[in-house]
Design a protein around this motif. Structure first.
Motif, PDB file in Angstrom:
ATOM      1  N   GLY B  89       0.758  -1.238   0.000  1.00 19.73           N
ATOM      2  CA  GLY B  89       0.000   0.000   0.000  1.00 19.73           C
ATOM      3  C   GLY B  89       0.784   1.281   0.000  1.00 19.73           C
ATOM      4  O   GLY B  89       0.202   2.341   0.136  1.00 19.73           O
ATOM      5  N   LEU B  90       2.101   1.227  -0.141  1.00 16.07           N
ATOM      6  CA  LEU B  90       2.853   2.479  -0.140  1.00 16.07           C
ATOM      7  C   LEU B  90       2.507   3.330  -1.359  1.00 16.07           C
ATOM      8  O   LEU B  90       2.421   4.544  -1.274  1.00 16.07           O
ATOM      9  N   ALA B 115      -1.229   3.186   5.105  1.00 13.06           N
ATOM     10  CA  ALA B 115      -0.534   2.056   4.493  1.00 13.06           C
ATOM     11  C   ALA B 115      -0.453   0.900   5.483  1.00 13.06           C
ATOM     12  O   ALA B 115      -0.212   1.101   6.662  1.00 13.06           O
ATOM     13  N   VAL B 116      -0.649  -0.277   4.982  1.00 14.23           N
ATOM     14  CA  VAL B 116      -0.711  -1.455   5.841  1.00 14.23           C
ATOM     15  C   VAL B 116       0.556  -2.287   5.681  1.00 14.23           C
ATOM     16  O   VAL B 116       0.961  -2.585   4.562  1.00 14.23           O
ATOM     17  N   PHE B 117       1.153  -2.608   6.806  1.00 12.59           N
ATOM     18  CA  PHE B 117       2.265  -3.557   6.794  1.00 12.59           C
ATOM     19  C   PHE B 117       1.688  -4.946   7.036  1.00 12.59           C
ATOM     20  O   PHE B 117       0.896  -5.135   7.944  1.00 12.59           O
ATOM     21  N   SER B 143      -0.708  -4.143  10.252  1.00 10.47           N
ATOM     22  CA  SER B 143      -0.723  -2.931  11.067  1.00 10.47           C
ATOM     23  C   SER B 143      -0.778  -1.714  10.163  1.00 10.47           C
ATOM     24  O   SER B 143      -0.183  -1.678   9.094  1.00 10.47           O
ATOM     25  N   ALA B 144      -1.535  -0.720  10.633  1.00 13.99           N
ATOM     26  CA  ALA B 144      -1.680   0.530   9.879  1.00 13.99           C
ATOM     27  C   ALA B 144      -1.495   1.687  10.851  1.00 13.99           C
ATOM     28  O   ALA B 144      -1.887   1.604  12.019  1.00 13.99           O
ATOM     29  N   VAL B 145      -0.907   2.741  10.347  1.00  9.49           N
ATOM     30  CA  VAL B 145      -0.685   3.906  11.202  1.00  9.49           C
ATOM     31  C   VAL B 145      -2.026   4.533  11.583  1.00  9.49           C
ATOM     32  O   VAL B 145      -2.911   4.667  10.743  1.00  9.49           O
ATOM     33  N   GLY B 146      -2.147   4.902  12.844  1.00  8.55           N
ATOM     34  CA  GLY B 146      -3.331   5.630  13.301  1.00  8.55           C
ATOM     35  C   GLY B 146      -4.493   4.710  13.627  1.00  8.55           C
ATOM     36  O   GLY B 146      -4.390   3.499  13.607  1.00  8.55           O
ATOM     37  N   ARG B 147      -5.616   5.363  13.955  1.00  9.32           N
ATOM     38  CA  ARG B 147      -6.818   4.587  14.287  1.00  9.32           C
ATOM     39  C   ARG B 147      -7.597   4.337  13.005  1.00  9.32           C
ATOM     40  O   ARG B 147      -7.993   5.273  12.323  1.00  9.32           O
ATOM     41  N   GLN B 223      -5.922  -1.517  -0.188  1.00  7.20           N
ATOM     42  CA  GLN B 223      -4.492  -1.752  -0.321  1.00  7.20           C
ATOM     43  C   GLN B 223      -4.254  -2.756  -1.456  1.00  7.20           C
ATOM     44  O   GLN B 223      -5.120  -3.587  -1.727  1.00  7.20           O
ATOM     45  N   PRO B 224      -3.135  -2.672  -2.125  1.00  5.04           N
ATOM     46  CA  PRO B 224      -2.849  -3.668  -3.166  1.00  5.04           C
ATOM     47  C   PRO B 224      -2.908  -5.075  -2.560  1.00  5.04           C
ATOM     48  O   PRO B 224      -2.421  -5.295  -1.453  1.00  5.04           O
ATOM     49  N   PRO B 225      -3.538  -6.009  -3.251  1.00  9.67           N
ATOM     50  CA  PRO B 225      -3.693  -7.349  -2.668  1.00  9.67           C
ATOM     51  C   PRO B 225      -2.365  -8.082  -2.528  1.00  9.67           C
ATOM     52  O   PRO B 225      -1.397  -7.761  -3.212  1.00  9.67           O
TER      53      PRO B 225
END
Lengths: 182, 229
Positions: B89-90, B115-117, B143-147, B223-225
Protein backbone atom coordinates in the motif's frame (compact mmCIF):
# COMPACT_ATOMS: atom_id res chain seq x y z
CA UNK A 1 30.75 -20.70 6.17
CA UNK A 2 27.76 -21.50 8.38
CA UNK A 3 24.24 -21.81 7.00
CA UNK A 4 23.25 -18.49 8.57
CA UNK A 5 26.29 -16.78 7.07
CA UNK A 6 25.40 -18.20 3.68
CA UNK A 7 21.81 -17.01 4.04
CA UNK A 8 23.02 -13.55 5.04
CA UNK A 9 25.20 -13.31 1.95
CA UNK A 10 22.38 -14.49 -0.33
CA UNK A 11 19.88 -12.12 1.26
CA UNK A 12 22.13 -9.08 1.01
CA UNK A 13 22.84 -9.93 -2.62
CA UNK A 14 19.15 -9.81 -3.45
CA UNK A 15 18.59 -6.68 -1.35
CA UNK A 16 16.40 -8.39 1.23
CA UNK A 17 17.68 -6.47 4.21
CA UNK A 18 15.29 -7.77 6.80
CA UNK A 19 16.22 -11.34 5.98
CA UNK A 20 19.86 -10.28 5.98
CA UNK A 21 19.48 -8.77 9.42
CA UNK A 22 17.95 -11.94 10.79
CA UNK A 23 20.62 -14.14 9.30
CA UNK A 24 23.32 -11.79 10.58
CA UNK A 25 21.88 -11.91 14.08
CA UNK A 26 21.78 -15.68 14.04
CA UNK A 27 25.26 -15.98 12.57
CA UNK A 28 27.10 -13.27 14.44
CA UNK A 29 24.99 -12.27 17.46
CA UNK A 30 27.16 -14.24 19.91
CA UNK A 31 30.36 -13.00 18.26
CA UNK A 32 29.34 -9.36 18.54
CA UNK A 33 28.12 -9.80 22.11
CA UNK A 34 31.33 -11.48 23.25
CA UNK A 35 33.46 -8.86 21.54
CA UNK A 36 31.47 -6.12 23.29
CA UNK A 37 31.61 -7.93 26.63
CA UNK A 38 35.37 -8.36 26.32
CA UNK A 39 35.75 -4.69 25.53
CA UNK A 40 33.27 -3.28 28.02
CA UNK A 41 33.34 -5.79 30.91
CA UNK A 42 29.66 -5.20 31.62
CA UNK A 43 27.08 -7.71 30.42
CA UNK A 44 24.15 -5.30 30.32
CA UNK A 45 26.05 -2.58 28.50
CA UNK A 46 27.41 -5.19 26.09
CA UNK A 47 23.85 -6.33 25.37
CA UNK A 48 22.67 -2.77 24.72
CA UNK A 49 25.59 -2.17 22.39
CA UNK A 50 24.97 -5.44 20.55
CA UNK A 51 21.41 -4.36 19.80
CA UNK A 52 22.60 -0.93 18.69
CA UNK A 53 25.11 -2.60 16.38
CA UNK A 54 22.47 -4.67 14.60
CA UNK A 55 20.02 -1.79 14.30
CA UNK A 56 22.79 0.31 12.77
CA UNK A 57 23.74 -2.58 10.51
CA UNK A 58 20.17 -2.76 9.24
CA UNK A 59 20.20 0.96 8.49
CA UNK A 60 23.58 0.72 6.77
CA UNK A 61 22.96 -2.43 4.76
CA UNK A 62 21.82 -0.53 1.65
CA UNK A 63 25.28 1.07 1.60
CA UNK A 64 27.17 -2.19 2.19
CA UNK A 65 29.51 -2.54 -0.78
CA UNK A 66 30.85 -6.03 -0.14
CA UNK A 67 34.48 -4.92 0.14
CA UNK A 68 34.76 -6.33 3.66
CA UNK A 69 33.12 -9.60 4.53
CA UNK A 70 29.94 -9.27 6.57
CA UNK A 71 31.61 -10.44 9.77
CA UNK A 72 34.37 -7.83 9.55
CA UNK A 73 31.86 -5.19 8.54
CA UNK A 74 29.71 -5.95 11.60
CA UNK A 75 32.66 -6.03 13.95
CA UNK A 76 33.85 -2.69 12.61
CA UNK A 77 30.44 -1.25 13.55
CA UNK A 78 30.68 -2.97 16.94
CA UNK A 79 34.13 -1.49 17.47
CA UNK A 80 32.87 2.05 17.03
CA UNK A 81 29.82 1.55 19.20
CA UNK A 82 31.96 0.00 21.95
CA UNK A 83 34.31 2.98 21.77
CA UNK A 84 31.29 5.25 22.18
CA UNK A 85 30.19 3.25 25.22
CA UNK A 86 33.69 3.40 26.69
CA UNK A 87 33.82 7.16 26.23
CA UNK A 88 30.41 7.48 27.85
CA UNK A 89 31.58 5.39 30.80
CA UNK A 90 34.75 7.49 31.11
CA UNK A 91 32.68 10.67 31.24
CA UNK A 92 30.49 9.16 33.95
CA UNK A 93 33.54 8.05 35.90
CA UNK A 94 34.94 11.58 35.81
CA UNK A 95 31.73 12.78 37.40
CA UNK A 96 31.43 9.84 39.80
CA UNK A 97 34.94 8.51 40.35
CA UNK A 98 35.07 4.83 41.21
CA UNK A 99 37.98 2.81 42.45
CA UNK A 100 39.46 0.02 40.36
CA UNK A 101 37.52 -3.23 40.24
CA UNK A 102 38.95 -5.36 43.05
CA UNK A 103 40.59 -8.55 41.87
CA UNK A 104 39.99 -11.40 44.30
CA UNK A 105 43.16 -12.79 45.81
CA UNK A 106 43.37 -16.58 45.97
CA UNK A 107 44.98 -18.22 48.92
CA UNK A 108 48.50 -19.42 48.16
CA UNK A 109 48.75 -23.12 47.37
CA UNK A 110 45.03 -23.31 46.71
CA UNK A 111 44.12 -25.42 43.73
CA UNK A 112 42.34 -22.90 41.61
CA UNK A 113 39.47 -24.26 39.58
CA UNK A 114 39.11 -23.41 35.92
CA UNK A 115 36.10 -21.23 36.64
CA UNK A 116 38.15 -19.29 39.18
CA UNK A 117 40.91 -18.85 36.63
CA UNK A 118 38.30 -17.56 34.21
CA UNK A 119 37.07 -15.11 36.83
CA UNK A 120 40.60 -13.87 37.47
CA UNK A 121 41.22 -13.59 33.74
CA UNK A 122 38.00 -11.64 33.32
CA UNK A 123 39.00 -9.13 35.96
CA UNK A 124 42.58 -8.88 34.76
CA UNK A 125 41.36 -8.41 31.19
CA UNK A 126 39.23 -5.48 32.36
CA UNK A 127 42.35 -3.87 33.80
CA UNK A 128 44.19 -3.94 30.49
CA UNK A 129 44.24 -0.67 28.58
CA UNK A 130 41.93 -0.78 25.58
CA UNK A 131 44.67 -0.82 22.89
CA UNK A 132 46.05 -4.02 24.47
CA UNK A 133 42.73 -5.57 25.37
CA UNK A 134 41.09 -5.27 21.96
CA UNK A 135 43.54 -7.40 19.93
CA UNK A 136 43.51 -10.06 22.66
CA UNK A 137 39.72 -10.21 22.56
CA UNK A 138 39.60 -10.33 18.77
CA UNK A 139 42.33 -12.95 18.59
CA UNK A 140 41.42 -15.32 21.42
CA UNK A 141 37.76 -14.65 22.19
CA UNK A 142 36.50 -13.87 18.69
CA UNK A 143 39.17 -16.18 17.23
CA UNK A 144 39.78 -14.04 14.17
CA UNK A 145 42.90 -14.29 12.00
CA UNK A 146 45.28 -11.36 12.20
CA UNK A 147 44.62 -10.01 8.69
CA UNK A 148 40.93 -9.71 9.55
CA UNK A 149 41.73 -8.03 12.87
CA UNK A 150 43.96 -5.63 10.96
CA UNK A 151 41.14 -4.78 8.55
CA UNK A 152 38.75 -4.11 11.44
CA UNK A 153 41.11 -2.06 13.57
CA UNK A 154 43.30 -0.46 10.93
CA UNK A 155 46.38 -1.64 12.84
CA UNK A 156 49.25 -3.49 11.15
CA UNK A 157 49.50 -7.23 11.72
CA UNK A 158 53.00 -6.98 13.23
CA UNK A 159 51.82 -4.34 15.69
CA UNK A 160 48.82 -6.47 16.63
CA UNK A 161 51.01 -9.50 17.28
CA UNK A 162 53.31 -7.46 19.47
CA UNK A 163 50.38 -6.09 21.46
CA UNK A 164 48.87 -9.53 21.88
CA UNK A 165 52.16 -10.98 23.06
CA UNK A 166 52.70 -8.25 25.63
CA UNK A 167 49.09 -8.20 26.78
CA UNK A 168 49.11 -11.96 27.36
CA UNK A 169 52.20 -11.63 29.50
CA UNK A 170 50.54 -8.89 31.53
CA UNK A 171 47.44 -11.08 31.91
CA UNK A 172 49.49 -14.04 33.07
CA UNK A 173 51.35 -11.92 35.60
CA UNK A 174 48.09 -10.44 36.86
CA UNK A 175 46.45 -13.86 37.25
CA UNK A 176 49.46 -15.27 39.09
CA UNK A 177 49.79 -12.21 41.29
CA UNK A 178 46.26 -12.84 42.51
CA UNK A 179 46.89 -16.45 43.34
CA UNK A 180 45.85 -18.07 40.09
CA UNK A 181 48.03 -21.01 39.14
CA UNK A 182 48.16 -21.60 35.43
CA UNK B 1 55.87 -7.43 34.51
CA UNK B 2 57.53 -10.75 33.73
CA UNK B 3 61.12 -10.48 32.55
CA UNK B 4 61.82 -14.17 31.90
CA UNK B 5 63.35 -14.12 28.37
CA UNK B 6 62.15 -17.64 27.47
CA UNK B 7 58.64 -16.78 28.56
CA UNK B 8 58.73 -13.62 26.45
CA UNK B 9 59.98 -15.62 23.50
CA UNK B 10 57.29 -18.29 23.88
CA UNK B 11 54.51 -15.71 24.21
CA UNK B 12 55.85 -13.80 21.22
CA UNK B 13 55.93 -16.99 19.15
CA UNK B 14 52.43 -18.05 20.23
CA UNK B 15 51.06 -14.61 19.43
CA UNK B 16 52.08 -15.25 15.83
CA UNK B 17 51.33 -18.92 15.50
CA UNK B 18 49.50 -21.37 17.78
CA UNK B 19 52.17 -24.01 17.12
CA UNK B 20 55.36 -23.59 19.12
CA UNK B 21 58.52 -23.44 16.95
CA UNK B 22 60.66 -26.61 17.24
CA UNK B 23 63.49 -24.82 19.03
CA UNK B 24 61.16 -23.83 21.86
CA UNK B 25 59.12 -27.03 21.76
CA UNK B 26 62.26 -29.07 22.48
CA UNK B 27 62.75 -27.28 25.77
CA UNK B 28 60.76 -28.50 28.77
CA UNK B 29 60.49 -24.95 30.03
CA UNK B 30 59.22 -23.83 26.63
CA UNK B 31 56.52 -26.52 26.64
CA UNK B 32 55.49 -25.66 30.21
CA UNK B 33 55.12 -21.98 29.36
CA UNK B 34 53.19 -22.88 26.23
CA UNK B 35 50.79 -24.93 28.38
CA UNK B 36 50.32 -21.95 30.68
CA UNK B 37 49.62 -19.81 27.64
CA UNK B 38 47.03 -22.36 26.52
CA UNK B 39 45.31 -22.27 29.91
CA UNK B 40 45.28 -18.51 29.75
CA UNK B 41 43.58 -18.68 26.34
CA UNK B 42 41.04 -21.16 27.73
CA UNK B 43 40.46 -18.79 30.63
CA UNK B 44 39.86 -15.95 28.20
CA UNK B 45 37.24 -17.93 26.29
CA UNK B 46 35.46 -18.87 29.50
CA UNK B 47 35.81 -15.38 30.93
CA UNK B 48 33.82 -13.85 28.11
CA UNK B 49 30.80 -16.14 27.72
CA UNK B 50 27.88 -15.75 25.42
CA UNK B 51 24.52 -14.74 26.85
CA UNK B 52 21.62 -17.19 26.97
CA UNK B 53 18.43 -16.55 25.08
CA UNK B 54 17.48 -14.75 21.90
CA UNK B 55 15.01 -12.17 23.21
CA UNK B 56 17.53 -9.57 22.10
CA UNK B 57 16.73 -10.41 18.48
CA UNK B 58 13.07 -9.55 19.00
CA UNK B 59 14.17 -6.31 20.58
CA UNK B 60 16.30 -5.47 17.52
CA UNK B 61 13.40 -6.30 15.19
CA UNK B 62 11.10 -4.07 17.26
CA UNK B 63 13.61 -1.23 16.98
CA UNK B 64 13.79 -1.78 13.25
CA UNK B 65 9.99 -1.66 13.08
CA UNK B 66 10.11 1.64 14.93
CA UNK B 67 12.52 2.95 12.32
CA UNK B 68 9.90 2.13 9.71
CA UNK B 69 7.22 3.91 11.74
CA UNK B 70 9.31 7.05 12.02
CA UNK B 71 10.13 6.98 8.32
CA UNK B 72 6.47 6.59 7.46
CA UNK B 73 5.41 9.48 9.61
CA UNK B 74 8.06 11.65 8.06
CA UNK B 75 6.85 10.58 4.65
CA UNK B 76 10.47 10.01 3.77
CA UNK B 77 10.73 6.31 3.76
CA UNK B 78 13.88 4.79 2.38
CA UNK B 79 13.76 2.47 -0.54
CA UNK B 80 14.18 -0.96 1.00
CA UNK B 81 13.41 -3.98 -1.16
CA UNK B 82 12.50 -6.19 1.81
CA UNK B 83 10.10 -3.63 3.08
CA UNK B 84 8.61 -3.43 -0.39
CA UNK B 85 7.98 -7.11 -0.17
CA UNK B 86 6.29 -6.81 3.17
CA UNK B 87 4.59 -3.49 2.85
CA UNK B 88 1.38 -3.34 1.00
CA UNK B 89 0.00 0.00 0.00
CA UNK B 90 2.85 2.48 -0.14
CA UNK B 91 1.96 3.43 -3.68
CA UNK B 92 -1.57 4.09 -2.52
CA UNK B 93 -0.23 6.20 0.30
CA UNK B 94 1.91 8.23 -2.07
CA UNK B 95 -1.10 8.79 -4.30
CA UNK B 96 -3.11 9.93 -1.33
CA UNK B 97 -0.42 12.38 -0.28
CA UNK B 98 -0.34 13.81 -3.78
CA UNK B 99 -4.13 14.06 -3.84
CA UNK B 100 -4.23 15.85 -0.51
CA UNK B 101 -1.37 18.12 -1.49
CA UNK B 102 -3.05 19.10 -4.76
CA UNK B 103 -6.40 19.65 -3.13
CA UNK B 104 -4.81 21.80 -0.44
CA UNK B 105 -6.42 19.80 2.33
CA UNK B 106 -4.42 19.57 5.52
CA UNK B 107 -4.71 16.77 8.00
CA UNK B 108 -2.75 14.48 10.20
CA UNK B 109 -0.22 12.45 8.27
CA UNK B 110 -1.53 9.31 9.92
CA UNK B 111 -4.89 9.93 8.32
CA UNK B 112 -3.34 10.41 4.93
CA UNK B 113 -1.19 7.29 5.13
CA UNK B 114 -3.15 4.25 6.17
CA UNK B 115 -0.53 2.06 4.49
CA UNK B 116 -0.71 -1.45 5.84
CA UNK B 117 2.27 -3.56 6.79
CA UNK B 118 1.68 -7.27 6.45
CA UNK B 119 4.25 -9.27 8.29
CA UNK B 120 4.70 -12.96 8.89
CA UNK B 121 4.74 -13.64 12.61
CA UNK B 122 4.50 -17.39 12.91
CA UNK B 123 5.24 -20.41 10.83
CA UNK B 124 6.78 -23.66 11.99
CA UNK B 125 10.51 -23.44 11.53
CA UNK B 126 10.67 -19.72 10.94
CA UNK B 127 10.49 -16.58 12.94
CA UNK B 128 8.85 -13.43 11.83
CA UNK B 129 9.94 -11.41 8.91
CA UNK B 130 11.49 -14.15 6.88
CA UNK B 131 11.82 -13.16 3.26
CA UNK B 132 9.49 -15.91 2.09
CA UNK B 133 6.12 -15.99 0.40
CA UNK B 134 2.99 -16.33 2.49
CA UNK B 135 1.40 -19.76 2.78
CA UNK B 136 -1.90 -21.06 4.18
CA UNK B 137 -1.68 -21.43 7.94
CA UNK B 138 0.76 -18.58 8.39
CA UNK B 139 -0.07 -16.12 11.10
CA UNK B 140 0.33 -12.57 9.86
CA UNK B 141 0.26 -9.26 11.63
CA UNK B 142 -1.36 -6.40 9.79
CA UNK B 143 -0.72 -2.93 11.07
CA UNK B 144 -1.68 0.53 9.88
CA UNK B 145 -0.68 3.91 11.20
CA UNK B 146 -3.33 5.63 13.30
CA UNK B 147 -6.82 4.59 14.29
CA UNK B 148 -8.47 2.77 11.45
CA UNK B 149 -10.66 -0.20 10.79
CA UNK B 150 -8.98 -3.08 9.08
CA UNK B 151 -11.03 -5.45 6.96
CA UNK B 152 -9.44 -8.37 5.14
CA UNK B 153 -11.16 -9.86 2.09
CA UNK B 154 -10.38 -13.26 0.64
CA UNK B 155 -10.71 -13.42 -3.15
CA UNK B 156 -12.89 -10.28 -2.97
CA UNK B 157 -15.82 -12.40 -1.83
CA UNK B 158 -15.40 -13.19 1.85
CA UNK B 159 -14.26 -11.35 4.96
CA UNK B 160 -11.68 -13.37 6.85
CA UNK B 161 -10.57 -10.79 9.40
CA UNK B 162 -11.67 -7.43 10.68
CA UNK B 163 -11.27 -5.07 13.55
CA UNK B 164 -12.04 -1.50 14.48
CA UNK B 165 -15.78 -1.47 14.45
CA UNK B 166 -17.48 -4.18 16.51
CA UNK B 167 -14.17 -5.56 17.73
CA UNK B 168 -11.42 -3.09 18.47
CA UNK B 169 -8.07 -3.45 16.77
CA UNK B 170 -5.08 -3.97 19.00
CA UNK B 171 -3.00 -0.87 19.42
CA UNK B 172 0.76 -0.81 19.25
CA UNK B 173 2.65 2.47 19.37
CA UNK B 174 -0.01 4.38 17.52
CA UNK B 175 -0.79 1.64 15.04
CA UNK B 176 -3.95 -0.38 14.61
CA UNK B 177 -3.05 -4.05 14.59
CA UNK B 178 -4.87 -7.17 13.52
CA UNK B 179 -3.48 -10.69 13.72
CA UNK B 180 -4.81 -13.24 11.35
CA UNK B 181 -4.16 -16.85 10.39
CA UNK B 182 -4.35 -17.11 6.61
CA UNK B 183 -6.99 -19.75 5.96
CA UNK B 184 -6.30 -20.70 2.36
CA UNK B 185 -4.36 -19.97 -0.78
CA UNK B 186 -5.74 -17.06 -2.72
CA UNK B 187 -5.79 -13.30 -2.96
CA UNK B 188 -6.14 -11.15 0.14
CA UNK B 189 -7.11 -7.50 0.03
CA UNK B 190 -6.86 -5.30 3.09
CA UNK B 191 -9.20 -2.35 3.30
CA UNK B 192 -8.66 0.48 5.75
CA UNK B 193 -11.61 2.56 6.82
CA UNK B 194 -11.35 5.87 8.62
CA UNK B 195 -14.02 8.06 10.06
CA UNK B 196 -16.92 7.52 12.41
CA UNK B 197 -20.38 6.38 11.74
CA UNK B 198 -23.01 3.84 12.72
CA UNK B 199 -22.25 0.16 12.70
CA UNK B 200 -22.08 -1.07 9.14
CA UNK B 201 -23.08 -4.53 8.11
CA UNK B 202 -20.52 -5.72 5.58
CA UNK B 203 -21.61 -8.56 3.34
CA UNK B 204 -18.24 -9.81 2.23
CA UNK B 205 -18.40 -8.66 -1.39
CA UNK B 206 -15.50 -6.26 -1.71
CA UNK B 207 -16.93 -3.89 -4.34
CA UNK B 208 -20.34 -3.47 -2.81
CA UNK B 209 -18.96 -3.15 0.73
CA UNK B 210 -16.60 -0.41 -0.37
CA UNK B 211 -19.42 1.40 -2.12
CA UNK B 212 -21.54 1.16 1.04
CA UNK B 213 -18.79 2.51 3.24
CA UNK B 214 -17.99 5.39 0.90
CA UNK B 215 -21.68 6.16 0.66
CA UNK B 216 -21.59 6.75 4.41
CA UNK B 217 -18.82 9.34 4.01
CA UNK B 218 -16.07 7.11 5.36
CA UNK B 219 -12.56 7.25 3.93
CA UNK B 220 -11.92 3.84 2.40
CA UNK B 221 -8.58 2.75 1.02
CA UNK B 222 -8.00 -0.51 -0.78
CA UNK B 223 -4.49 -1.75 -0.32
CA UNK B 224 -2.85 -3.67 -3.17
CA UNK B 225 -3.69 -7.35 -2.67
CA UNK B 226 -1.18 -9.93 -1.54
CA UNK B 227 -1.12 -13.53 -2.64
CA UNK B 228 -1.00 -16.65 -0.54
CA UNK B 229 0.27 -19.77 -2.27
Amino acid sequence: MSEHERLAVLAVDRGDFRATLKALMLAYGPLVYRYCLGQLSDADVAEDVRQTVFVQAYRDLPAYDGRANLRSWLLAIARHRCLDAQRGAQRRNVREPKGPVPVPVMEPDTVVERSQIAELVRRCLAELPSPSREPVVLRFVSELPYPEIASITGIKVSTLQMRVSRAMLVLKTCVERHGGSL
Amino acid sequence: MNDDPIQREVFRALAKNPVLPPALARSEQGRRIAQQHGRLVEGLREAVPDREGDAWMDSVLDQVDELHDVDELKGARRSVPTARRWTVGLATAAGLILTFALSGEQGPIAQMMPAVFVELVARPGTVRGDGVAFAPGDEVRLSAVGRTWLVVYFNDTRIVGRCGQEVSCDEDRGRSVLRLVLPAAGRYTVVTVQGSGPTVELRGALDSDVATLRGMGLVVTLQPPFLVR
